[in-house]
Design a protein around this motif. Sequence first.
Motif, PDB file in Angstrom:
ATOM      1  N   VAL A 149       0.863  -1.183   0.000  1.00 32.72           N
ATOM      2  CA  VAL A 149       0.000   0.000   0.000  1.00 32.72           C
ATOM      3  C   VAL A 149       0.896   1.228   0.000  1.00 32.72           C
ATOM      4  N   VAL A 150       0.639   2.138  -0.921  1.00 28.93           N
ATOM      5  CA  VAL A 150       1.348   3.417  -0.977  1.00 28.93           C
ATOM      6  C   VAL A 150       0.340   4.480  -0.576  1.00 28.93           C
ATOM      7  N   ARG A 151       0.702   5.288   0.410  1.00 26.59           N
ATOM      8  CA  ARG A 151      -0.202   6.351   0.884  1.00 26.59           C
ATOM      9  C   ARG A 151       0.439   7.707   0.621  1.00 26.59           C
ATOM     10  N   HIS A 152      -0.229   8.500  -0.185  1.00 24.78           N
ATOM     11  CA  HIS A 152       0.218   9.859  -0.474  1.00 24.78           C
ATOM     12  C   HIS A 152      -0.593  10.801   0.396  1.00 24.78           C
ATOM     13  N   GLN A 153       0.074  11.681   1.106  1.00 22.11           N
ATOM     14  CA  GLN A 153      -0.618  12.638   1.952  1.00 22.11           C
ATOM     15  C   GLN A 153      -0.150  14.042   1.617  1.00 22.11           C
ATOM     16  N   VAL A 154      -1.080  14.970   1.742  1.00 23.53           N
ATOM     17  CA  VAL A 154      -0.761  16.381   1.545  1.00 23.53           C
ATOM     18  C   VAL A 154      -0.217  16.920   2.859  1.00 23.53           C
ATOM     19  N   LEU A 155       0.949  17.528   2.796  1.00 21.98           N
ATOM     20  CA  LEU A 155       1.566  18.107   4.008  1.00 21.98           C
ATOM     21  C   LEU A 155       1.240  19.587   4.082  1.00 21.98           C
ATOM     22  N   ASN A 156       0.862  20.019   5.268  1.00 27.15           N
ATOM     23  CA  ASN A 156       0.588  21.446   5.490  1.00 27.15           C
ATOM     24  C   ASN A 156       1.856  22.135   5.950  1.00 27.15           C
ATOM     25  N   ASN A 157       2.143  23.286   5.415  1.00 20.54           N
ATOM     26  CA  ASN A 157       3.322  24.060   5.801  1.00 20.54           C
ATOM     27  C   ASN A 157       2.965  25.133   6.820  1.00 20.54           C
TER      28      ASN A 157
END
Length: 69
Positions: free
Chosen positions: A60-68
């Motif tokens: 499983v590959v999980r892409h997450q959006v990172l908040n700056n």
Amino acid sequence: MLDRPCTKVGCSREAVSTLTYDYGDSMAVVGPLSLAREPHTYDLCSFHAERMSVPQGWQVVRHQVLNNS
């Protein structure tokens, strides 16, 4: 908000992630909700996206959006 429901049967929660399978590489990819519905993908709520499982030998590959912030 895109206001799309989770595609799991019986779930009425709002979708937050999109799941795509890559059968050739035995991989499932979970990422942010796609902008448009795509064929052969599944929109999942946070509950189902976090608890998703795959067959043995798959990854499983999980892409997450990172908040700056």
